[in-house]
Write an enzyme that holds these catalytic residues in place. Structure first.
Site, PDB file in Angstrom:
ATOM      1  N   GLY A 105      10.654  12.635  -4.479  1.00  0.00           N
ATOM      2  CA  GLY A 105       9.753  11.795  -5.425  1.00  0.00           C
ATOM      3  C   GLY A 105       8.677  12.472  -5.640  1.00  0.00           C
ATOM      4  O   GLY A 105       8.442  13.645  -5.347  1.00  0.00           O
ATOM      5  N   LYS A 150      -3.296   0.929   7.260  1.00  0.00           N
ATOM      6  CA  LYS A 150      -2.816   1.308   6.103  1.00  0.00           C
ATOM      7  C   LYS A 150      -1.954  -0.073   5.365  1.00  0.00           C
ATOM      8  O   LYS A 150      -2.219  -0.377   4.208  1.00  0.00           O
ATOM      9  CB  LYS A 150      -1.832   2.272   5.819  1.00  0.00           C
ATOM     10  CG  LYS A 150      -1.164   2.888   4.585  1.00  0.00           C
ATOM     11  CD  LYS A 150      -2.065   3.569   3.354  1.00  0.00           C
ATOM     12  CE  LYS A 150      -1.707   3.479   2.230  1.00  0.00           C
ATOM     13  NZ  LYS A 150      -0.867   4.278   1.948  1.00  0.00           N
ATOM     14  N   ASN A 210      -2.561  -2.177   2.080  1.00  0.00           N
ATOM     15  CA  ASN A 210      -1.440  -2.506   0.956  1.00  0.00           C
ATOM     16  C   ASN A 210      -1.031  -3.889   0.928  1.00  0.00           C
ATOM     17  O   ASN A 210      -0.897  -4.587  -0.014  1.00  0.00           O
ATOM     18  CB  ASN A 210      -0.207  -1.769   1.681  1.00  0.00           C
ATOM     19  CG  ASN A 210      -0.292  -0.208   1.459  1.00  0.00           C
ATOM     20  OD1 ASN A 210       0.079   0.422   2.096  1.00  0.00           O
ATOM     21  ND2 ASN A 210      -0.655   0.279   0.061  1.00  0.00           N
ATOM     22  N   ASN A 245      -6.193  -1.706  -9.500  1.00  0.00           N
ATOM     23  CA  ASN A 245      -6.763  -1.927  -8.222  1.00  0.00           C
ATOM     24  C   ASN A 245      -8.052  -2.340  -8.519  1.00  0.00           C
ATOM     25  O   ASN A 245      -8.387  -3.518  -7.889  1.00  0.00           O
ATOM     26  CB  ASN A 245      -6.666  -0.654  -7.661  1.00  0.00           C
ATOM     27  CG  ASN A 245      -5.290  -0.336  -6.978  1.00  0.00           C
ATOM     28  OD1 ASN A 245      -4.348  -0.862  -7.465  1.00  0.00           O
ATOM     29  ND2 ASN A 245      -5.031   0.770  -6.433  1.00  0.00           N
ATOM     30  N   GLU A 299       8.460  -2.394  -2.211  1.00  0.00           N
ATOM     31  CA  GLU A 299       8.486  -2.446  -0.890  1.00  0.00           C
ATOM     32  C   GLU A 299       7.642  -3.427  -0.044  1.00  0.00           C
ATOM     33  O   GLU A 299       7.369  -3.390   1.191  1.00  0.00           O
ATOM     34  CB  GLU A 299       7.399  -1.014  -0.347  1.00  0.00           C
ATOM     35  CG  GLU A 299       7.983   0.410  -0.953  1.00  0.00           C
ATOM     36  CD  GLU A 299       6.808   1.496  -0.859  1.00  0.00           C
ATOM     37  OE1 GLU A 299       7.248   2.508  -0.345  1.00  0.00           O
ATOM     38  OE2 GLU A 299       5.759   1.290  -1.560  1.00  0.00           O
TER      39      GLU A 299
HETATM   40  O1  KPL Z   1      -1.252   2.882  -1.297  1.00  0.00           O
HETATM   41  C1  KPL Z   1      -1.514   2.342  -2.257  1.00  0.00           C
HETATM   42  C2  KPL Z   1      -0.353   1.867  -3.155  1.00  0.00           C
HETATM   43  O2  KPL Z   1      -0.531   1.862  -4.404  1.00  0.00           O
HETATM   44  O3  KPL Z   1       0.794   1.793  -2.604  1.00  0.00           O
HETATM   45  C3  KPL Z   1      -3.024   1.844  -2.718  1.00  0.00           C
HETATM   46  C4  KPL Z   1      -3.708   2.298  -1.440  1.00  0.00           C
HETATM   47  C5  KPL Z   1      -3.173   0.586  -2.784  1.00  0.00           C
HETATM   48  C6  KPL Z   1      -3.398   2.677  -3.829  1.00  0.00           C
HETATM   49  O4  KPL Z   1      -3.096   2.435  -5.097  1.00  0.00           O
END
Ligand code: KPL
Length: 297
Positions: A9, A175, A179, A193, A257
């Site tokens: 991807g 992380k 998210n 965002n 996800e």
């Molecule tokens: O990891 C991200 C995502 O969109 O999955 C962030 C850090 C929120 C950046 O868009």
């Protein structure tokens, strides 16, 4: 090295191109019926990669698995019998828990987990754009994986910067926290965002962060509430113009996800007997949006 990128991807294609440029023998493995695949990154020329060639699995020194968390099991199950037990399995995706789900399948291999902040966009099937320079952290998932610190040099040479984190769980949880705060809210409201900096989102963000801190503490992850708030606010600012991955998944009616992001947090909270109503509500709303395939324009 002989490297197979499983799931080319956006991020997988970027790594494929960069590793090829760094002199490695790189092949792709994906869901298309082709035997070769042309790829270009940014303004560099197209390169022809071999695609879905069984011999490349047999010869592989490294499998870089960049499918989404919910695709990991389905992607690895049919490949594993063909992969040499000395080959390193390197997983790179958002969220947590996907590799835990397949330990039985991969325990004999050196397994390494990565988290990256590079931004990549598949402009079309054959072109990837490097949209944001980031960092990549690697860490061992098992004992054999801890012998693979040399991968830092291999990957850093191709797409810097790469570092080894002997406590990759800490980085993955941080992380995950980012998210959990950004992805569901931007998906529900179909906003950029940066919109999360508006005052109206503060109470929800604060509640989400409070719950994250409780669960992270129970998981023995070093965390400071103020620092985590600052980190999340900084990511909101730094990626203000981005549509989060979950925002896009909901918009395009793709599976998200969420089970490996907020879902993972909610399951861990349950194991520790911690109530996480704000995150549970976001989890429920995303599941509903996924089920209804609804989106705002
Ligand atoms: O990891 C991200 C995502 O969109 O999955 C962030 C850090 C929120 C950046 O868009």
């Amino acid at each position: 090295m002989n490297i197979v990128i499983v799931g080319p991807g956006a991020i997988g294609s970027l790594w494929a191109y960069k590793l090829h440029q760094a002199g490695h023998k790189v092949s792709l493995w994906g869901t298309k019926q082709n035997q070769q695949w042309m790829l270009a990154a940014d303004d560099s020329p197209e390169i022809l990669f071999s695609y879905n060639q069984p011999q490349t699995l047999i010869d592989a020194d490294l499998l870089l698995i960049t499918v989404k968390a919910w695709q990991v099991e389905a992607a690895i199950t049919p490949l594993q019998p063909h992969v040499n037990k000395d080959a390193i399995l390197l997983f790179m995706h958002n969220g947590m828990g996907a590799v835990d789900n397949i330990v039985e399948l991969i325990f004999e291999y050196p397994v390494v987990i990565a988290t990256t902040t590079h931004g990549a966009l598949k402009v079309d099937a054959h072109h990837v754009k490097h949209t944001g320079i980031g960092q990549t952290q690697l860490g061992a998932f098992n004992e054999k994986g801890s012998q693979c610190t040399f991968l830092v040099d291999v990957l850093n040479h191709a797409l810097p910067t790469v570092s080894w984190n002997s406590n990759i769980r800490f980085a993955l949880w941080n992380k995950l926290a980012i998210n959990c705060a950004i992805n569901p809210l931007t998906a529900i409201h179909q906003c950029l965002n940066g919109a999360l900096a508006e005052e109206k989102f503060r109470p929800t963000l604060d509640a989400v962060i409070d719950e994250l801190v409780c669960v992270m503490q129970a998981e023995e992850i070093p965390v400071d509430r103020n620092q985590l708030t600052t980190t999340i606010d900084n990511v909101i600012r730094a990626t203000a113009a981005n549509k989060s991955s979950m925002h896009q998944d909901i918009f395009y009616r793709r599976q998200t996800e969420i089970d490996f992001i907020t879902g993972y947090l909610v399951r861990k909270a349950q194991q520790h007997g911690i109530e996480v109503p704000a995150n549970s509500e976001l989890y429920k709303q995303i599941q509903l949006l996924e089920k209804n395939g609804k989106h705002h324009d």
